[in-house]
Motif scaffolding. Structure first.
Motif, PDB file in Angstrom:
ATOM      1  N   TRP A 327      45.397  28.056  51.990  1.00  0.00           N
ATOM      2  CA  TRP A 327      45.887  28.194  50.625  1.00  0.00           C
ATOM      3  C   TRP A 327      44.913  29.023  49.796  1.00  0.00           C
ATOM      4  CZ3 TRP A 327      50.711  26.835  49.845  1.00  0.00           C
ATOM      5  CH2 TRP A 327      51.288  25.853  50.653  1.00  0.00           C
ATOM      6  N   VAL A 328      45.447  30.038  49.121  1.00  0.00           N
ATOM      7  CA  VAL A 328      44.650  30.899  48.254  1.00  0.00           C
ATOM      8  C   VAL A 328      45.244  30.819  46.846  1.00  0.00           C
ATOM      9  CG1 VAL A 328      43.860  33.243  47.789  1.00  0.00           C
ATOM     10  CG2 VAL A 328      44.058  32.446  50.159  1.00  0.00           C
ATOM     11  N   ASN A 329      44.473  30.314  45.908  1.00  0.00           N
ATOM     12  CA  ASN A 329      44.953  30.148  44.542  1.00  0.00           C
ATOM     13  C   ASN A 329      45.031  31.509  43.857  1.00  0.00           C
ATOM     14  OD1 ASN A 329      44.869  29.679  41.595  1.00  0.00           O
ATOM     15  ND2 ASN A 329      44.719  27.535  42.207  1.00  0.00           N
ATOM     16  N   ALA A 330      46.246  31.918  43.515  1.00  0.00           N
ATOM     17  CA  ALA A 330      46.456  33.248  42.938  1.00  0.00           C
ATOM     18  C   ALA A 330      45.777  33.388  41.579  1.00  0.00           C
ATOM     19  CB  ALA A 330      47.948  33.531  42.809  1.00  0.00           C
ATOM     20  N   GLU A 331      45.647  32.286  40.835  1.00  0.00           N
ATOM     21  CA  GLU A 331      44.979  32.360  39.531  1.00  0.00           C
ATOM     22  C   GLU A 331      43.489  32.659  39.710  1.00  0.00           C
ATOM     23  OE1 GLU A 331      46.447  29.605  36.305  1.00  0.00           O
ATOM     24  OE2 GLU A 331      47.187  28.540  38.068  1.00  0.00           O
ATOM     25  N   GLU A 332      42.888  32.098  40.756  1.00  0.00           N
ATOM     26  CA  GLU A 332      41.489  32.410  41.026  1.00  0.00           C
ATOM     27  C   GLU A 332      41.324  33.871  41.424  1.00  0.00           C
ATOM     28  OE1 GLU A 332      39.832  29.789  43.904  1.00  0.00           O
ATOM     29  OE2 GLU A 332      40.300  27.961  42.771  1.00  0.00           O
ATOM     30  N   LEU A 333      42.266  34.365  42.230  1.00  0.00           N
ATOM     31  CA  LEU A 333      42.208  35.783  42.623  1.00  0.00           C
ATOM     32  C   LEU A 333      42.289  36.693  41.411  1.00  0.00           C
ATOM     33  CD1 LEU A 333      44.453  36.229  45.803  1.00  0.00           C
ATOM     34  CD2 LEU A 333      41.973  36.302  45.656  1.00  0.00           C
ATOM     35  N   ALA A 334      43.116  36.306  40.457  1.00  0.00           N
ATOM     36  CA  ALA A 334      43.298  37.133  39.260  1.00  0.00           C
ATOM     37  C   ALA A 334      42.018  37.240  38.448  1.00  0.00           C
ATOM     38  CB  ALA A 334      44.421  36.560  38.401  1.00  0.00           C
ATOM     39  N   ASN A 335      41.176  36.217  38.536  1.00  0.00           N
ATOM     40  CA  ASN A 335      39.953  36.191  37.723  1.00  0.00           C
ATOM     41  C   ASN A 335      38.736  36.733  38.456  1.00  0.00           C
ATOM     42  OD1 ASN A 335      41.313  34.969  35.555  1.00  0.00           O
ATOM     43  ND2 ASN A 335      41.048  32.934  36.464  1.00  0.00           N
ATOM     44  N   GLU A 336      38.901  37.148  39.693  1.00  0.00           N
ATOM     45  CA  GLU A 336      37.770  37.655  40.468  1.00  0.00           C
ATOM     46  C   GLU A 336      37.822  39.182  40.512  1.00  0.00           C
ATOM     47  OE1 GLU A 336      38.248  35.653  44.151  1.00  0.00           O
ATOM     48  OE2 GLU A 336      37.288  33.802  43.467  1.00  0.00           O
ATOM     49  N   SER A 337      36.738  39.810  40.154  1.00  0.00           N
ATOM     50  CA  SER A 337      36.711  41.271  40.064  1.00  0.00           C
ATOM     51  C   SER A 337      35.948  41.932  41.202  1.00  0.00           C
ATOM     52  CB  SER A 337      36.085  41.709  38.723  1.00  0.00           C
ATOM     53  OG  SER A 337      34.787  41.151  38.587  1.00  0.00           O
ATOM     54  N   ASP A 338      35.110  41.193  41.881  1.00  0.00           N
ATOM     55  CA  ASP A 338      34.310  41.756  42.968  1.00  0.00           C
ATOM     56  C   ASP A 338      35.182  41.971  44.199  1.00  0.00           C
ATOM     57  OD1 ASP A 338      32.529  42.401  44.947  1.00  0.00           O
ATOM     58  OD2 ASP A 338      31.055  40.874  44.393  1.00  0.00           O
TER      59      ASP A 338
END
Length: 559
Positions: A327-338
């Protein structure tokens, strides 16, 4: 028709839906025409507007009904499309009774719960069975005995024994028997109280099924039988198993099918359980494994993606593999820039799946997931919103800056996903949605056409639940840049080319998006073609990445 009524007690979420579906599977394996009905005592008309975090996914039937997720279990286990009206709610029943009262159908009668509400409940149960052409109708009453909202439904199924006869009705009650590890005891008192509550409303169960961590010893089943006034051979354990597809096998091994045959005066038949035996074998001892990343926003509630998870399992069985989910939380992906963050999430996976959904939360994270899969040649499957995400990401990659859906950015200069003109005048929540089975015209020579078994092109049917479409004004532009529209809705709304149903990238091992929800039609015995192709591509990626020599064998179930 014969009727089996499944009730529950002690606590909710015991698994009545799986028990109902498993019993149906045992009867289907004996050759009987079976259907299942889910009663939900909530006042909502349907499940369409309910929060996934509370009730899990909304399952859509062929007729377009938005139903409880247990309907999906019925369709998967029974290998059938349940007819319209198989999910009965308090809201539906009362709305119809009030409509009839306003229309004068009851003349000068005082309209009451008994007989008017209970008669409407019984009518709906019978109609659902008649529409399915069923010999046996299994009715699951949602909630637990003692819930005030369930009382009219319990009264209705009590009356049905008098209407249909004892030889044509069977009551099965599912309860919890907790195990206390400190004293090494199974505690039967909750089951005793639950059955007593059921008998207080006039229903004596013919079969008691208990949920427990492990199979009950014989002395405990005899104790339950004595205190609940059922025969000792009519107490069964639905104990924890590695996967729900082992439940029919566990219940058949205990003799549930034979007891039901005897009670309903059915001819004894040896069941064909080959499908479930093969599924259990591959899930327990898989020849190979594959890991799929699901980039969604309901990652804390897997039931929100239940049909999707089951479709992955079916595709794994067809490919002789166990499918593990990351499971990959899409909201976390949205907040990661690296850029390294994406590698951290997906480097150890063999495919990326972006599921359907509504609302703006996590959208940019899903777009980043699609971009990563496209750039790294990682197999990608986009379902409904997941296809729209793929189109948005591709549009941005070819220079359409700030391309987006009008759902997420009404001021975007390139609304590559949008409402169609005819939808704009529709009022009412849900009124603008495409629901149920719709045709998809596949383009010959595409991956999808090959997967569906129509390499030269043809029409297939898939389930839908969405509101926004790929904007026809951008179709030629994205196609000219290399995106292949591999499926369209033939002739919808007078459009010669139809609306976009599926896309793919020809220079990618597997990059496919579908506007539909093919997971709703996937079954253990008939897996969804796009999912089978996706898992096959993921296995190929895994073998290439890990330099495995074993060939990828696909079972006959995938054809």
């Amino acid at each position: 028709m014969k009727y089996i009524f499944v009730t529950g007690g002690v606590v909710s979420s015991l698994g009545k839906g799986v028990a109902t579906a498993s019993l149906g599977a045992l009867l289907r394996a004996r050759g009987y025409k079976v259907t299942a009905v889910k009663i939900d005592p909530y006042i909502n008309i349907d499940a369409g507007t309910m929060r996934p975090y509370e009730h899990g996914e909304v399952f859509v039937t062929a007729s377009g009904a938005e139903t409880d997720l247990d309907i999906g279990n019925y369709e998967r286990f029974l290998d059938l499309d349940v007819p319209e009206g198989s999910n009965i709610t308090t809201g539906q029943v009362y709305l119809e009774v009030i409509r009839k009262e306003r229309a004068g159908d009851y003349l000068s009668q005082t309209v009451q719960v008994i007989p008017h509400i209970t008669d409407e409940i019984k009518r709906r149960i019978r109609v659902a069975g008649e529409k399915a052409g069923a010999e046996i109708v299994i009715v699951e009453v949602g909630g637990t005995v003692g819930d005030i909202e369930s009382l009219p439904f319990l009264e209705a199924i009590r009356q049905l024994r008098f209407d249909e006869g004892e030889e044509n009705t069977l009551y099965l009650h599912l309860t919890l028997v907790p195990y206390l590890p400190t004293s090494h005891e199974f505690k039967t008192k909750p089951t005793q109280h639950s059955v007593a509550s059921l008998r207080a409303v006039g229903i004596s169960p013919d079969i008691v099924m208990v949920r427990s961590a492990k199979r009950l010893p014989d002395d405990i089943t005899r104790k339950i039988a004595m205190f609940t006034s059922v025969r000792p051979g009519n107490v069964f354990t639905s104990y924890d198993v590695p996967h729900v597809y082992e439940v029919p096998l566990a219940l058949e091994e205990q003799g549930l099918g034979k007891v039901v045959e005897a009670h309903l005066a059915l001819e004894p038949i040896l069941p064909n359980l080959g499908v479930w035996q093969e599924a259990a074998r591959i899930i327990k001892t898989p020849p190979r494994e594959v890991t799929i990343a699901i980039a969604g926003k309901y990652t804390a509630m897997p039931d929100a993606y239940l049909s999707l998870l089951e479709a992955l399992t079916h595709a794994g069985i067809a490919n002789g593999a166990r499918v593990n989910v990351k499971w990959v939380n899409a909201e976390e992906l949205a907040n990661e820039s690296d850029p390294g963050d994406l590698e951290r999430h997906f480097a150890d996976t063999d495919g990326v799946l972006v599921p359907g959904g509504f609302g703006i939360r996590g959208i940019e994270g899903k777009i980043r997931a699609a971009s990563y899969a496209r750039d790294t040649k990682l197999p990608y499957l986009g379902i409904c919103l997941g296809m729209q995400i793929a189109v948005i990401e591709f549009a941005r990659s070819i220079g359409l800056e700030r391309a987006n859906s009008s759902e997420f950015d009404p001021y975007s200069p390139h609304k590559v996903i949008d409402l169609m003109p005819e939808q704009l005048e529709v009022a009412g929540l849900g009124g603008t949605m495409r629901l149920g089975d719709w045709p998809m015209q596949l383009r010959g020579g595409t991956k999808l056409a090959e997967l569906y078994g129509v390499p030269s092109g043809g029409t297939v049917m898939e389930r839908h639940r969405h509101r926004y479409e790929v904007n026809p004004a951008y179709v030629e532009k994205v196609q000219a840049a290399g995106l292949v529209v591999s499926g369209v809705t033939p002739g919808m709304a007078g459009r010669g080319a139809g609306l976009v149903e599926a896309i793919e990238l020809p220079d990618h091992p597997f990059f496919v998006g579908l506007q539909s929800h093919p997971e709703f039609k996937s079954r253990p015995m008939r897996p969804s073609a796009p999912f089978v192709g996706f898992i096959r591509a993921a296995l190929a990626h895994r073998r290439e990445e890990r330099q495995l020599d074993a060939p990828i064998a696909v079972s006959a179930a995938s054809s």
